[in-house]
Each structure stands twice: as structure tokens, then as C-alpha cells.
Design an enzyme around this catalytic site. Structure first.
Site, PDB file in Angstrom:
ATOM      1  N   GLU A  84      33.727  40.912  46.249  1.00 14.61           N
ATOM      2  CA  GLU A  84      34.677  40.521  47.356  1.00 14.61           C
ATOM      3  C   GLU A  84      34.008  39.807  48.487  1.00 14.61           C
ATOM      4  OE1 GLU A  84      37.416  43.629  48.396  1.00 14.61           O
ATOM      5  OE2 GLU A  84      37.837  42.541  50.369  1.00 14.61           O
ATOM      6  N   LYS A 265      40.051  52.556  51.566  1.00 15.08           N
ATOM      7  CA  LYS A 265      39.591  51.459  50.822  1.00 15.08           C
ATOM      8  C   LYS A 265      38.651  50.483  51.513  1.00 15.08           C
ATOM      9  CE  LYS A 265      39.488  47.269  48.569  1.00 15.08           C
ATOM     10  NZ  LYS A 265      39.043  46.030  48.995  1.00 15.08           N
ATOM     11  N   ASP A 281      26.586  56.464  40.712  1.00 14.12           N
ATOM     12  CA  ASP A 281      27.854  56.646  39.774  1.00 14.12           C
ATOM     13  C   ASP A 281      28.875  56.594  41.021  1.00 14.12           C
ATOM     14  OD1 ASP A 281      30.228  57.633  38.905  1.00 14.12           O
ATOM     15  OD2 ASP A 281      29.283  59.206  37.821  1.00 14.12           O
ATOM     16  N   HIS A 378      38.618  36.220  56.571  1.00 11.22           N
ATOM     17  CA  HIS A 378      38.503  36.378  55.082  1.00 11.22           C
ATOM     18  C   HIS A 378      38.506  35.012  54.429  1.00 11.22           C
ATOM     19  CE1 HIS A 378      38.442  38.447  51.356  1.00 11.22           C
ATOM     20  NE2 HIS A 378      39.429  37.940  51.138  1.00 11.22           N
TER      21      HIS A 378
END
Ligand code: MEV
Length: 437
Positions: A84, A265, A281, A378
Site C-alpha cells: 500500500e 486497520k 505470522d 495518499h
């Protein structure tokens, strides 16, 4: 400022070769390490065959570094593997703000991971608890006999606790009572999944023989609330408009699980890329964090931001079960270099970095969201991806990107169709130019 931190200032503006020279100096990397990072030293497919099944190849993700991160007074260049756009830029810019105006500290509480041994449909729960309680020391000794290396390093199983669970789900199960043993283990520098699973399965025959009950599942729990990591940011003299905006953003996440999910998130945007870069992991950490966020029965943000007088103070608290041994952490050449870049000596150090960067990432997102919004920043960084997506050739990307940023500034958004128009305009102009000259 750290001894060599000047080396890393403005690295985003440097060409790849120069950037890597500076990083090599700062992180004491060898030429071979650089070749691993650039992909010049390829990882053979045979290595992947050892990791997973039915290998067809690799899925390379870009890996970048976040700079200006100062945790507990130590400068750390943080490798992040992620697809991202703008995550690394946001961490670096926010970390710079924090290092110039405040502090970023981390804490750890507890050192125990959890293995679960489940006895479903238990016939005599209280008697079983009594038997196993009497033999608790024996259970611990048997467990530790299975992991002598870990015990030698100071880790191992430290306790066993009992949890009574009832299921009233209307199922056809013959009884509705369950007993779950929590085997609490200090895994030292391992994440611990494999070792705790082995211990729990190893205990199963003893539990069954002693109690005459039938054990169901033996598996670790990812809700590692016996080992919690925390980070705290304090920024001095924050513009109250910004500070109270960030505080209000947290209030929104506390009031609304729909917002809390996106809020968290953003935190994970800081954590997952480090986990991926170090071969950890990330699904386990994600599961643990989400379960911890919902431990009250309702999903909450895992960070909190408040104004404290003129200062802005942020905290993060969550399980962060990571390892620096075990899994592929020492087998994946890129993960090995990533650990080396951060000079990681223990799994706790790695978890502290994850917690700290998660908090910083969250701060960056909330600062943007509560002031200018994230779209412009962004999309500016994402513009080259859009250019490529609509078919710009290598020599056209920069020109399309520049045009798209102008479009963004004027129209406040960029769409693929607008990007296609821009590309066609540029191509049309070029054809016209070459016809004229
Ligand atoms: C985008 O990847 C992450 C954010 O949505 C996080 C947030 O909303 O806090 C910007």
C-alpha cells in the site's frame, strides 16, 4: 540525534544506489545483504519448497524503510514489506514529528503464551479439576521435559489454569459442560505456536489417563493476553486544533465499531508490514489484536489519544506475539536481513517496535483525517500506480503522475477514466509535436 541519523535524512529523495549506501552504513549491512534486498541474490525455489507445499514460485512484495523512528531513545530504521502506497511515508513523517517534539516509549507486561487443552462434554468437571490440580506440578514437569532447550534458556511452562465453559447452543452434544486447561508458557524468543502445540498434545494422554475424560482439541490461543505490549507517545505543545481533532477521532472509534475497525486497520498498517518483513505470522498477531479489541464483548480501538494540558498523549495496548527464532524467521534470507537492520536481539524488542510503529501509523492517519483528509496525500503518492494501471509506459509515468497531481489539486479526486484521458492527451500532444517538428 543518533550518531548516523543524518545519513538517513531525506533518503526518499535519493536514487536507489545512494539510498542503499546510506542504509548499509547505518545498519552495518554487508554487500551480500544488499544483494538479498535488491533481489540480485535470488532466493532459490528449493528454499520455498522447505517452507510450504506445492510451491510454484514467489510473490515479491516491495520492502521499504521507515526512518526517524526513535523508540525508547534508540534510532531504528524499520523495514516494512507492504503493497500500500503512503504507509511508509506516513510513518516516517509522523515519526519525525514525534522525535522532534516528544517521546515514544514502549512497555511489556507478562511473558506467557497460552496453549489450550479442551475437554468437551466432560462427565465430571469438578472431579477432573481436583485431579489435575493435585497433579499440576507433575503436568508442568512433563511439559518442561518436552522442551528442555527452552527451559535451559529460562523459558518453559510456568503454570496451568482451569477454565469452566458451558455451551448452551442448543446442539445435540450429550452434555453442555466443558473444561479448558490453559497451559501458560514463556516461549523466550520464539513466537511459540509449534512448541506450545506440541506440549499440549504431549499432555493429552496423561490428562486422559488420569481423569478418564476424553480430550478434544489441543492448540495455542492467539488471544495472548498474558503477554501484552504497550506503546506511549507524548508530543509537547500540540496545536490544540490538531490535538483535539485526534482526541475526537478516538472518541468516534470508541463509540462505533464500524469506525473502530478502520481505526485498528490503520494501526495494523504499521504492524503487519514489519511482521511480513521479518517472516512472522501476521495472521496470528492480527487475530490476537482483534480478539483483544473485542474482549469486553464489543469491538474497540486498541489505541487511545487525549490532550494532557498542551501535550497530546497516545497509548496502544495489545498482544503482539512475535518471534525471532522459529518459523521462517531465521530461514528466509530477507527476514534475516530485516532483523539485522533493526539490530533485534530479542522477540520482545521486535514486538515493542511493532507496537510503537502501530501507534505512530495510527497517529499519522488520525492527524490527516482530522485535518486535511487522507485523499490528497495518499493519492499524490498513489498517482504513479494509477498511471501504470491505465497503461502508461515507463517513459510516460512521471509525466502522467505530474498531470494527475494537478488534476487532484484542481478537482479533489482522480479516477481511472480521468487518468486515461490524461494519458491520451499526453500521447496526442506528443504525436502532434512530432508531426510539427
Ligand atoms: C487506510 O489504509 C488506513 C486508514 O483508513 C486508517 C484510519 O482510517 O484510521 C486511513
Amino acid at each position: 540525534m543518533g550518531k548516523n541519523l543524518e545519513l538517513l535524512q531525506g533518503i526518499h529523495k535519493l536514487e536507489y544506489e545512494e539510498r542503499m549506501k546510506r542504509i548499509q552504513d547505518f545498519c552495518d549491512l554487508t554487500d551480500e545483504d544488499l544483494q538479498v534486498l535488491s533481489g540480485e541474490k535470488r532466493i532459490p525455489v528449493s528454499t520455498a519448497e522447505n517452507f510450504i507445499e506445492n510451491v510454484v514460485g514467489f510473490f515479491p512484495l516491495p520492502m521499504g524503510v521507515a526512518n526517524y523512528v526513535n523508540i525508547d531513545g534508540k534510532d531504528i530504521l524499520v523495514p516494512m514489506a507492504v503493497e500500500e502506497t503512503s504507509i511508509i511515508a506516513a510513518v516516517s513523517a509522523t515519526a519525525k514529528w514525534v522525535r522532534q517534539n516528544g517521546t515514544l516509549r514502549t512497555f511489556v507486561r507478562g511473558n506467557l503464551i497460552i496453549g489450550q487443552i479442551q475437554i468437551p462434554n466432560i462427565r465430571n468437571r469438578e472431579r477432573t479439576i481436583e485431579i489435575l490440580r493435585d497433579r499440576r506440578e507433575e503436568l508442568i514437569a512433563i511439559s518442561n521435559g518436552m522442551i528442555p532447550g527452552l527451559v535451559k534458556r529460562g523459558g518453559g511452562v510456568k503454570d496451568i489454569v482451569f477454565r469452566r465453559l458451558d455451551h448452551n447452543d442448543g446442539s445435540m452434544a450429550p452434555r453442555n459442560q466443558m473444561l479448558v486447561l490453559h497451559v501458560l508458557c514463556d516461549p523466550c524468543d520464539a513466537m511459540g505456536a509449534n512448541l506450545i502445540n506440541q506440549v499440549c498434545e504431549g499432555l493429552k494422554p496423561f490428562v486422559e489417563a488420569w481423569t478418564d475424560e476424553k480430550v478434544g482439541m489441543c492448540i495455542l490461543s492467539n488471544l495472548v493476553d498474558g503477554k501484552i505490549f504497550a506503546a506511549e507517545v507524548r508530543i509537547n505543545d500540540v496545536d490544540p486544533k490538531v490535538g483535539f481533532g485526534i482526541e475526537e477521532a478516538t472518541r468516534f472509534a470508541k463509540a462505533d465499531p464500524y469506525r473502530a475497525a478502520t481505526h485498528n486497520k490503520g494501526v495494523l498498517n504499521g504492524i503487519d508490514p514489519i511482521l511480513i518483513a521479518t517472516g512472522n505470522d501476521w495472521r496470528a498477531v492480527e487475530a490476537g489484536i482483534h480478539a483483544y479489541a473485542a474482549r469486553s464483548g464489543r469491538y474497540h480501538p486498541i489505541t487511545d489519544w487525549k490532550m494532557d494540558g498542551p501535550d497530546l498523549v497516545g497509548t496502544l495496548e495489545a498482544p503482539m506475539c512475535v518471534g525471532i527464532v522459529g518459523g521462517v524467521t531465521r530461514l528466509h534470507p530477507t527476514a534475516v536481513v530485516a532483523m539485522k537492520m533493526m539490530k533485534i536481539q530479542s522477540s520482545n524488542e521486535l514486538a515493542r517496535i511493532c507496537a510503537a510503529v502501530g501507534l505512530i501509523q495510527n497517529l499519522g492517519a488520525l492527524r490527516a483525517l482530522s485535518t486535511v483528509g487522507i485523499v490528497e496525500g495518499h493519492m499524490k503518492l498513489h498517482a504513479s500506480n494509477i498511471a501504470i494501471a491505465v497503461g502508461a509506459e515507463a517513459h510516460e509515468i512521471e509525466q502522467v503522475r505530474e498531470q494527475l497531481i494537478l488534476v487532484l489539486q484542481k478537482e479533489r479526486s482522480i479516477s481511472f477514466s480521468r487518468a486515461r484521458d490524461v494519458l491520451e492527451e499526453i500521447r496526442g500532444r506528443r504525436t502532434l509535436d512530432s508531426a510539427l517538428y
